[in-house]
Scaffold this active site. Structure first.
Site, PDB file in Angstrom:
ATOM      1  N   LYS A   1      -2.362 -11.167 -29.390  1.00 47.38           N
ATOM      2  CA  LYS A   1      -1.702 -12.386 -29.874  1.00 47.38           C
ATOM      3  C   LYS A   1      -2.782 -13.334 -30.384  1.00 47.38           C
ATOM      4  O   LYS A   1      -3.825 -13.493 -29.730  1.00 47.38           O
ATOM      5  CB  LYS A   1      -0.903 -13.022 -28.727  1.00 47.38           C
ATOM      6  CG  LYS A   1      -0.039 -14.209 -29.158  1.00 47.38           C
ATOM      7  CD  LYS A   1       0.785 -14.751 -27.982  1.00 47.38           C
ATOM      8  CE  LYS A   1       1.671 -15.913 -28.397  1.00 47.38           C
ATOM      9  NZ  LYS A   1       2.438 -16.497 -27.270  1.00 47.38           N
TER      10      LYS A   1
ATOM     11  N   SER B   1       7.425 -17.153 -28.413  1.00 48.34           N
ATOM     12  CA  SER B   1       6.486 -17.278 -29.501  1.00 48.34           C
ATOM     13  C   SER B   1       5.688 -16.017 -29.811  1.00 48.34           C
ATOM     14  O   SER B   1       5.109 -15.919 -30.900  1.00 48.34           O
ATOM     15  CB  SER B   1       5.498 -18.413 -29.189  1.00 48.34           C
ATOM     16  OG  SER B   1       4.717 -18.075 -28.051  1.00 48.34           O
TER      17      SER B   1
ATOM     18  N   SER C   1       7.855 -16.853 -23.668  1.00 46.99           N
ATOM     19  CA  SER C   1       7.324 -16.286 -24.910  1.00 46.99           C
ATOM     20  C   SER C   1       6.946 -14.817 -24.863  1.00 46.99           C
ATOM     21  O   SER C   1       6.670 -14.226 -25.905  1.00 46.99           O
ATOM     22  CB  SER C   1       6.100 -17.076 -25.373  1.00 46.99           C
ATOM     23  OG  SER C   1       6.530 -18.230 -26.026  1.00 46.99           O
TER      24      SER C   1
HETATM   25  N1  GLN Z   1      10.144 -21.109 -26.324  1.00 43.35           N
HETATM   26  C1  GLN Z   1       9.401 -21.850 -25.362  1.00 43.35           C
HETATM   27  C2  GLN Z   1       8.848 -23.103 -25.976  1.00 43.35           C
HETATM   28  O1  GLN Z   1       9.011 -23.277 -27.116  1.00 43.35           O
HETATM   29  C3  GLN Z   1       8.342 -21.001 -24.749  1.00 43.35           C
HETATM   30  C4  GLN Z   1       7.061 -21.000 -25.439  1.00 43.35           C
HETATM   31  C5  GLN Z   1       6.035 -20.156 -24.739  1.00 43.35           C
HETATM   32  O2  GLN Z   1       6.325 -19.504 -23.737  1.00 43.35           O
HETATM   33  N2  GLN Z   1       4.831 -20.195 -25.267  1.00 43.35           N
HETATM   34  O3  GLN Z   1       8.263 -23.888 -25.308  1.00 43.35           O
END
Ligand code: GLN
Length: 462
Positions: A68, A143, A167
Site C-alpha cells: 500500500k 482505503s 480500510s
Molecule cells: N473508511 C474509514 C475512514 O475513512 C477508514 C479509513 C481507514 O481505515 N484508513 O476513516
C-alpha cells in the site's frame, strides 16, 4: 497461496508473472501508483542464485507482494495517493517492509489508496479510483482498494494494508479475499504514514487464513521505533476442535443491512450451529455511538498528523507563493484532497477550546464504554460474527459527493478500531449479480492467532 521459491520454483518466474499481471490489469483496474519492474526482477534473480548455491533463504523467499502506498521505503515514491507527497522518496524503510524483505518477499508495486487513507472507496485518490475486481463499474472499497484488488485478481498472493477504521476489512470483503486487522500494537507502524495514531493498524490481504498466519509470524513484534508495539506474543495457535461460543450482535440495525449480506450471515451461523458451536445473542448498545465517536477522534488525530505537511519538508511545494505563510497555505490548499481538508477542519474544530468538552471529550468517553462493552461481550463468547459493511461494493461515483453516506459505510468496522480488538474479513460467497460478500470475525485483544485458526474451520465449511 504463498509459496516460497525453491530449486524447482523460481523466484524470477514468480516475479515475472506478477509483473506481467500487474501491467495487464493496470489499464482496466488502475491498481498501482508505481510498478517496480527492474528492482523486483533483480532481487528475484539474486534469490534464485542463493537457492542454487544451497544457501538458506527466508520463508517468503521470492514471493511477490504489493505494498500500500503509505508504507515508506526507498523503492519508488511514497505518495499515500496524495498530491502533497508527490515527488517524495523516503530515506527510511518501514519496519514491516524491512521484515517482509528480510524474509525474502519482493515488492512488485505500490498500490493506490484514498489519499492519506481517508475514505471507503479509493475514489479519494489524487491519481483516480481503483476499480472493483468483480465489476469495474464499482468501487474497490477503501482505503486499501489497490491492495485488495491486487490479491483478488491473483497478481500477488498477498498485499499490505492499513486499517484505521475498516480500510483492510471493507475492501477485502468487496473483493472476496481475506483481510486481517490485527490487535492494536501487533505490527510496528514505524515508517507508515500516520492517519490516526490511536487506531492505526498494519495488516494484510491474502487468500487464506494460513497465509495470514505466516505473514503475522514474520511481521509481528515489539519495535523500539514504535512504542505502542506489544511484546512478542504471536505464534500459530494449536488446532481447536472444541465447540466455541459465537456472538451475534442484536443491536445492529438489521434493516439497514443488505438482504444478501444478512442471508450470508445467517448461512454461516447455521453452519456453525451444525458444527456444534453455540450461537449467543449479544447486546452491545454502546456500539451505536461508535461511528460518531470515530468521526470525532479520528479527524482530531488526522489534523495533528497532517500538520507536518507544509511544503517545506516533503514532496510537493506550491510555486505560487510570495512569502512563507502563503507557501504553507497554497501547498496545503493545492496538495490535499477535499476529504483531507474536511477532516483537518473537523479535527481542529473538535479540539478547539469551547468545543473540546462537547465533542472530543464526549467521544473519548463513548470510546471507553465501547471498550468495556467488548470486554463484557468476550466474557460471554469467544468470537463475534458480523457483517463488514452494510452493503456490497457500490457504483463508482455513487457516494463520493455525500460524505455522510460514505462515513456510514464504516458503521460496522470502526468499533473494533476504537477498542483495539482484532477483526478478520472472510469471504462469504457472492450476490446473485456476482459481487463479493464478506463477513467479519472479531476476537478479544491478542486473539489474532486463534481467530485465524478458527477461520480455517469456516473455510472448510463452505
Ligand atoms: N473508511 C474509514 C475512514 O475513512 C477508514 C479509513 C481507514 O481505515 N484508513 O476513516
Amino acid at each position: 497461496m504463498i509459496q516460497a521459491a525453491s530449486k524447482t520454483h523460481s523466484a524470477v518466474q514468480m516475479v515475472r508473472t506478477a509483473l506481467e499481471r500487474a501491467h495487464h490489469y493496470q489499464d482496466t483496474h488502475h491498481i498501482f501508483t508505481f510498478i517496480n519492474d527492474e528492482a523486483a526482477l533483480a532481487k528475484a534473480a539474486a534469490i534464485d542464485q542463493r537457492i542454487q548455491r544451497g544457501e538458506t533463504v527466508g520463508p517468503l523467499a521470492g514471493v511477490p507482494y504489493a505494498l500500500k502506498d503509505n508504507f515508506l521505503s526507498p523503492e519508488g515514491e511514497t505518495t499515500a495517493s496524495a498530491h502533497i507527497l508527490e515527488g517524495f522518496t523516503s530515506p527510511v524503510t518501514a519496519t514491516a517492509v524491512q521484515k517482509l524483505e528480510d524474509a525474502g518477499a519482493i515488492m512488485i508495486g505500490r498500490t493506490n489508496l484514498d489519499a492519506f487513507a481517508h475514505g471507503s472507496s479509493t475514489e479519494n485518490s489524487y491519481f483516480g479510483p481503483t476499480k472493483n475486481s468483480r465489476d469495474p463499474e464499482r468501487v474497490a472499497g477503501g482505503s486499501s482498494g489497490g491492495s485488495a484488488v491486487a490479491v483478488a485478481l491473483g497478481i500477488v498472493p498477498f498485499a499490505t494494508g492499513t486499517d484505521t477504521g475498516g480500510s483492510i476489512r471493507q475492501p477485502a470483503s468487496f473483493n472476496g479475499v481475506y483481510g486481517l486487522k490485527p490487535t492494536y500494537g501487533t505490527i510496528s507502524r514505524y515508517g507508515v504514514v500516520a492517519m490516526a495514531s490511536s487506531t492505526d493498524c498494519i495488516g494484510f490481504f491474502a487468500q487464506s487464513p494460513e497465509d495470514l498466519d505466516l505473514l503475522m509470524r514474520v511481521t509481528a513484534g515489539q519495535d523500539p521505533y514504535d512504542l505502542t508495539t506489544l511484546p512478542d506474543y504471536y505464534q500459530t495457535a494449536p488446532a481447536e476442535t472444541a465447540p466455541r461460543r459465537i456472538g451475534v450482535i442484536k443491536d445492529f440495525d438489521n434493516e439497514a443491512v443488505d438482504p444478501e449480506i444478512r442471508a450470508a450471515l445467517q448461512h454461516k451461523l447455521d453452519l456453525l450451529r451444525q458444527q456444534g458451536h453455540q450461537i449467543i445473542e449479544l447486546s452491545m448498545p454502546s456500539l451505536k455511538y461508535a461511528l460518531a465517536a470515530y468521526y470525532i477522534i479520528v479527524p482530531a488525530e488526522v489534523a495533528s498528523n497532517l500538520s507536518r505537511h507544509d511544503g517545506v519538508r516533503y514532496g510537493f511545494r506550491s510555486t505560487k507563493s510570495q512569502h512563507l505563510a502563503e507557501l504553507y497555505q497554497n501547498t496545503r490548499d493545492e496538495g490535499f484532497m477535499p476529504e483531507n481538508k474536511r477532516r483537518i477542519m473537523i479535527g481542529n474544530f473538535v479540539l478547539s477550546s469551547g468545543y473540546y468538552d462537547a465533542y472530543y471529550l464526549k467521544a473519548a468517553k463513548a470510546r471507553t464504554l465501547i471498550i468495556q462493552e467488548y470486554e463484557k461481550a468476550f466474557k460471554q463468547c469467544d468470537f463475534i460474527l458480523t457483517p463488514v459493511s452494510p452493503n456490497p461494493a457500490f457504483k463508482l461515483g455513487e457516494k463520493v459527493n455525500d460524505p455522510v453516506a460514505m462515513y456510514l459505510e464504516d458503521v460496522m468496522s470502526v468499533p473494533l478500531n476504537l477498542a483495539g480488538v482484532p477483526g478478520l474479513a472472510i469471504p462469504a460467497g457472492e450476490t446473485k449479480s456476482g459481487l463479493a460478500l464478506g463477513l467479519q470475525l472479531v476476537g478479544p485483544r491478542r486473539s489474532d492467532a486463534a481467530l485465524l485458526q478458527f477461520a480455517k474451520t469456516l473455510e472448510e465449511s463452505h
